[in-house]
Write a protein that holds these residues in place. Structure first.
Motif, PDB file in Angstrom:
ATOM      1  N   LEU A   1      46.744  27.236  71.168  1.00 54.27           N
ATOM      2  CA  LEU A   1      46.168  27.935  70.033  1.00 54.27           C
ATOM      3  C   LEU A   1      46.732  29.346  69.940  1.00 54.27           C
ATOM      4  CD1 LEU A   1      42.458  26.939  70.712  1.00 54.27           C
ATOM      5  CD2 LEU A   1      43.772  26.228  68.722  1.00 54.27           C
TER       6      LEU A   1
ATOM      7  N   TYR B   1      49.046  38.046  75.336  1.00 51.58           N
ATOM      8  CA  TYR B   1      48.877  38.649  74.034  1.00 51.58           C
ATOM      9  C   TYR B   1      49.876  39.771  73.791  1.00 51.58           C
ATOM     10  CZ  TYR B   1      46.220  43.133  74.384  1.00 51.58           C
ATOM     11  OH  TYR B   1      45.808  44.434  74.574  1.00 51.58           O
TER      12      TYR B   1
ATOM     13  N   TYR C   1      47.589  36.504  69.979  1.00 54.53           N
ATOM     14  CA  TYR C   1      47.180  35.910  71.247  1.00 54.53           C
ATOM     15  C   TYR C   1      47.622  34.448  71.305  1.00 54.53           C
ATOM     16  CZ  TYR C   1      43.743  39.748  71.046  1.00 54.53           C
ATOM     17  OH  TYR C   1      43.122  40.978  70.942  1.00 54.53           O
TER      18      TYR C   1
ATOM     19  N   ASN D   1      44.521  39.332  65.363  1.00 55.97           N
ATOM     20  CA  ASN D   1      43.515  40.233  64.829  1.00 55.97           C
ATOM     21  C   ASN D   1      44.113  41.615  64.614  1.00 55.97           C
ATOM     22  OD1 ASN D   1      43.510  41.337  67.415  1.00 55.97           O
ATOM     23  ND2 ASN D   1      41.296  41.330  67.634  1.00 55.97           N
TER      24      ASN D   1
ATOM     25  N   TYR E   1      46.463  30.999  73.434  1.00 52.33           N
ATOM     26  CA  TYR E   1      45.465  30.384  74.292  1.00 52.33           C
ATOM     27  C   TYR E   1      45.825  28.922  74.501  1.00 52.33           C
ATOM     28  CZ  TYR E   1      42.078  34.221  73.956  1.00 52.33           C
ATOM     29  OH  TYR E   1      41.439  35.430  74.060  1.00 52.33           O
TER      30      TYR E   1
ATOM     31  N   ASP F   1      41.766  44.440  64.058  1.00 47.43           N
ATOM     32  CA  ASP F   1      40.800  45.394  64.561  1.00 47.43           C
ATOM     33  C   ASP F   1      39.944  44.727  65.630  1.00 47.43           C
ATOM     34  OD1 ASP F   1      37.952  47.233  63.176  1.00 47.43           O
ATOM     35  OD2 ASP F   1      39.063  47.426  65.046  1.00 47.43           O
ATOM     36  N   THR F   2      39.054  43.867  65.223  1.00 46.34           N
ATOM     37  CA  THR F   2      38.165  43.217  66.186  1.00 46.34           C
ATOM     38  C   THR F   2      38.150  41.708  66.034  1.00 46.34           C
ATOM     39  OG1 THR F   2      36.745  45.175  66.114  1.00 46.34           O
ATOM     40  CG2 THR F   2      35.849  43.204  67.143  1.00 46.34           C
ATOM     41  N   GLU F   3      37.878  41.214  64.811  1.00 44.23           N
ATOM     42  CA  GLU F   3      37.759  39.768  64.615  1.00 44.23           C
ATOM     43  C   GLU F   3      39.089  39.083  64.859  1.00 44.23           C
ATOM     44  OE1 GLU F   3      35.035  41.791  61.546  1.00 44.23           O
ATOM     45  OE2 GLU F   3      37.082  42.049  62.294  1.00 44.23           O
ATOM     46  N   ALA F   4      39.040  37.988  65.609  1.00 43.16           N
ATOM     47  CA  ALA F   4      40.237  37.192  65.863  1.00 43.16           C
ATOM     48  C   ALA F   4      40.128  35.885  65.109  1.00 43.16           C
ATOM     49  CB  ALA F   4      40.399  36.925  67.356  1.00 43.16           C
ATOM     50  N   PHE F   5      41.205  35.521  64.432  1.00 47.17           N
ATOM     51  CA  PHE F   5      41.237  34.294  63.657  1.00 47.17           C
ATOM     52  C   PHE F   5      42.279  33.367  64.271  1.00 47.17           C
ATOM     53  CE2 PHE F   5      38.448  35.691  60.366  1.00 47.17           C
ATOM     54  CZ  PHE F   5      38.595  37.077  60.346  1.00 47.17           C
ATOM     55  N   PHE F   6      41.876  32.129  64.453  1.00 45.00           N
ATOM     56  CA  PHE F   6      42.724  31.148  65.111  1.00 45.00           C
ATOM     57  C   PHE F   6      43.460  30.279  64.105  1.00 45.00           C
ATOM     58  CE2 PHE F   6      41.912  31.187  69.666  1.00 45.00           C
ATOM     59  CZ  PHE F   6      40.821  32.027  69.743  1.00 45.00           C
ATOM     60  N   GLY F   7      44.614  29.814  64.535  1.00 44.50           N
ATOM     61  CA  GLY F   7      45.312  28.777  63.802  1.00 44.50           C
ATOM     62  C   GLY F   7      44.761  27.414  64.165  1.00 44.50           C
TER      63      GLY F   7
ATOM     64  N   PRO G   1      38.840  27.723  75.041  1.00 44.68           N
ATOM     65  CA  PRO G   1      40.206  28.253  75.096  1.00 44.68           C
ATOM     66  C   PRO G   1      40.397  29.179  76.299  1.00 44.68           C
ATOM     67  CG  PRO G   1      39.318  28.403  72.866  1.00 44.68           C
ATOM     68  CD  PRO G   1      38.179  28.035  73.755  1.00 44.68           C
TER      69      PRO G   1
ATOM     70  N   PHE H   1      42.891  32.063  77.985  1.00 44.92           N
ATOM     71  CA  PHE H   1      43.878  33.066  77.600  1.00 44.92           C
ATOM     72  C   PHE H   1      45.204  32.850  78.326  1.00 44.92           C
ATOM     73  CE2 PHE H   1      45.536  37.084  76.398  1.00 44.92           C
ATOM     74  CZ  PHE H   1      46.110  37.662  77.525  1.00 44.92           C
TER      75      PHE H   1
ATOM     76  N   ARG I   1      47.876  42.379  66.487  1.00 46.15           N
ATOM     77  CA  ARG I   1      47.669  41.711  67.779  1.00 46.15           C
ATOM     78  C   ARG I   1      47.775  40.198  67.592  1.00 46.15           C
ATOM     79  NH1 ARG I   1      43.082  45.203  68.246  1.00 46.15           N
ATOM     80  NH2 ARG I   1      43.641  47.089  69.360  1.00 46.15           N
TER      81      ARG I   1
END
Lengths: 111, 111
Positions: free
Chosen positions: A91, A48, A33, A95, A35, A97-103, A43, A45, A31
């Protein structure tokens, strides 16, 4: 570095020009996204992808905005005919599964 | 859609004191609640998260509590240090969907 990578970090463009940003997600994340963040705000949305499929688009994403993720890996966000109101931090997050990590984001300034 | 409210917008504490940031959400379907720390000019960094099947989670000086009935969740930072100074965002999501962010809390830890 195995985090989310965004390029360029900064972009200054003249009103009316087109700009394109790139996001390379964490490799095993399906996934991705996009933002937008303006000063003093959280942020917001934009859109995605799950793999290469664009599953949801915000009303904020006018027809001047288009995003692609052609092979389910990196993604591009293009803004056509930029306006001063497009100035913001863009941005990307990924992710699996669940946790989303941003650049680190791409800061766009339209002059 | 989901609506996330965050308070306070600014918070100043003395080094060593505790800081508490509170968020409420509107959609009872939301089941994942991450907290992000954002430093100037950088992307949001995930610091802790909680899922709806858990009421509290702790990681060293940081803890998050969730009250599903009241639809609110809070971030607690103990023994604050100057490097904790940043903008903190709460977010809510339903697994696999977009994240809805609060408007942020600017935390200043005074040495």
């Amino acid at each position: 570095d195995t985090g989310v990578s965004q390029n360029p970090r900064h972009k200054i463009t003249k009103r009316g020009q087109n700009v394109t940003f790139r996001c390379d997600p964490i490799s095993e994340h399906n996934r991705l996204y996009w933002y937008r963040q303006t000063l003093g705000q959280g942020p917001e949305f934009l859109t995605y992808f799950q793999n290469e499929a664009q599953l949801e688009k915000s009303r904020l994403l006018s027809d001047r905005f288009s995003a692609e993720r052609p092979k389910g890996s990196f993604s591009t966000l293009e803004i056509q005919r930029t306006e001063q109101g497009d100035s913001a931090m863009y941005l990307c997050a990924s992710n699996g599964d669940t946790e989303a990590f941003f650049g680190q984001g791409t800061r766009l300034t339209v002059v | 859609g989901e609506n996330v409210e965050q308070h306070p917008s600014t918070l100043s504490v003395q080094e060593g004191d505790s800081a508490v940031i509170k968020c409420t959400y509107s959609d009872s379907a939301s089941n994942y609640f991450p907290w992000y720390k954002q430093e100037l000019g950088k992307g949001p960094q995930l610091i802790i998260d909680i899922r709806s099947n858990v009421g509290e989670k702790k990681d060293q000086r940081i803890a998050v509590t969730l009250n599903k009935t009241a639809k609110h969740f809070s971030l607690h930072i103990t023994e604050t240090q100057p490097e904790d100074s940043a903008v903190y965002f709460c977010a809510a999501s339903y697994t696999g969907n977009q994240f809805y962010f609060g408007t942020g809390t600017s935390l200043t830890v005074i040495p």
